[in-house]
Design an enzyme around this catalytic site. Sequence first.
Site, PDB file in Angstrom:
ATOM      1  CD  GLN A  10      26.297  34.197   7.769  1.00  0.00           C
ATOM      2  OE1 GLN A  10      25.424  34.227   7.152  1.00  0.00           O
ATOM      3  NE2 GLN A  10      26.928  34.247   9.767  1.00  0.00           N
ATOM      4  CB  SER A  93      25.640  30.659   2.097  1.00  0.00           C
ATOM      5  OG  SER A  93      24.030  30.208   2.393  1.00  0.00           O
ATOM      6  CG  LEU A  94      24.375  36.900   1.989  1.00  0.00           C
ATOM      7  CD1 LEU A  94      23.594  37.131   2.762  1.00  0.00           C
ATOM      8  CD2 LEU A  94      25.763  37.395   3.352  1.00  0.00           C
ATOM      9  NE  ARG A 118      19.524  33.241   3.656  1.00  0.00           N
ATOM     10  CZ  ARG A 118      20.723  32.783   4.249  1.00  0.00           C
ATOM     11  NH1 ARG A 118      21.671  33.904   4.399  1.00  0.00           N
ATOM     12  NH2 ARG A 118      20.800  31.472   3.230  1.00  0.00           N
ATOM     13  CG  HIS A 202      22.467  25.786   3.672  1.00  0.00           C
ATOM     14  ND1 HIS A 202      21.884  26.395   3.026  1.00  0.00           N
ATOM     15  CD2 HIS A 202      23.953  26.988   3.690  1.00  0.00           C
ATOM     16  CE1 HIS A 202      22.329  27.708   2.905  1.00  0.00           C
ATOM     17  NE2 HIS A 202      23.584  27.996   3.013  1.00  0.00           N
ATOM     18  CD  GLN A 251      20.210  30.161  -0.406  1.00  0.00           C
ATOM     19  OE1 GLN A 251      20.100  30.292   0.823  1.00  0.00           O
ATOM     20  NE2 GLN A 251      20.922  30.571  -0.499  1.00  0.00           N
TER      21      GLN A 251
END
Length: 315
Positions: A10, A93-94, A118, A202, A251
Amino acid sequence: MAYSLIFPGQGSQEAGMGKDFFDAFPSARDVFLRADQALGFSLSSIIFNGPEEELMRTAFTQPAILTVSTAILECLKKEAGIIPAPLFMAGHSLGEYTALVASGVLSLEDGVRLVHLRGRLMQEAVPEGEGAMAAILGLDPDLVSAVCSEAAPGGECRPANFNSPGQVVISGSTPFVRAVMEKAKEAGAKKTVLLNVSAPFHSRQMRPVADSLREAFGSLEWHEPSAPIVSNALARPVRSVHEIQQALFDQTFMPVLWNDSVNRMADDGVDTFFEIGPGSVLSGLVKKCRKGVTTQTCGSVPEFEALSNKLKEMV
């Protein structure tokens, strides 16, 4: 030359991304159509036309970036006729979810539905304004962790992304994030920047999101990856479905260990990183994480043509 495919997270989004691939290649159009059908609304319209504030909504941003990155990779396979054989795959991440689709762990359809969920869960987890993220620049990562412990002793703010030796992103409750920013400046940080995000990703506030995602995992079809996935939470390769699911769960509320992940891949023989998707953020970070490695972005048709030629030379 051993290479890794890496996928952005992102923050790389912009209205119009991927439109040149959609216009140029049937395989890209097919990916966008499949994503629209899987979600039940025109994600492609939001990607291509915005408005920007709509694309910035986490529930749309996440499937949008995954779809664009997947479309580009499909063009490598079907338009350029290349079957990529990376030593590893990884995403920020994503982007780790994109890596799962790229490696065949999840179908595109399951992937976009999962990250749409998500994104929505992350958006809803914390009331607007109560969570924040900030980048701490030019301060040793261990010192950033120490500052977080001092300014937020209850864990209200802590490191979320160890992006490079000089860039750590913190995440948590807004007043504690601001307090850590001030303490970091006092400790010698070159700069602190409050990020334009809608939730404290996170952070421990995302733990309920992780629980909901784990429930959703049970409704999906999972496969072993075609290449090892370097986990954000572990900074090491994961290969079994069980390991992958646990890594995704962790994660959600644990830090992204990008610096360690890049160094682990380089230590294991990767000398070239190909960033597949919009933007060039990861390529910049990789160069800061590990001197001497090569990076190449692939987010536009001209970059795609250059990468296609390079990969053909490697076969």
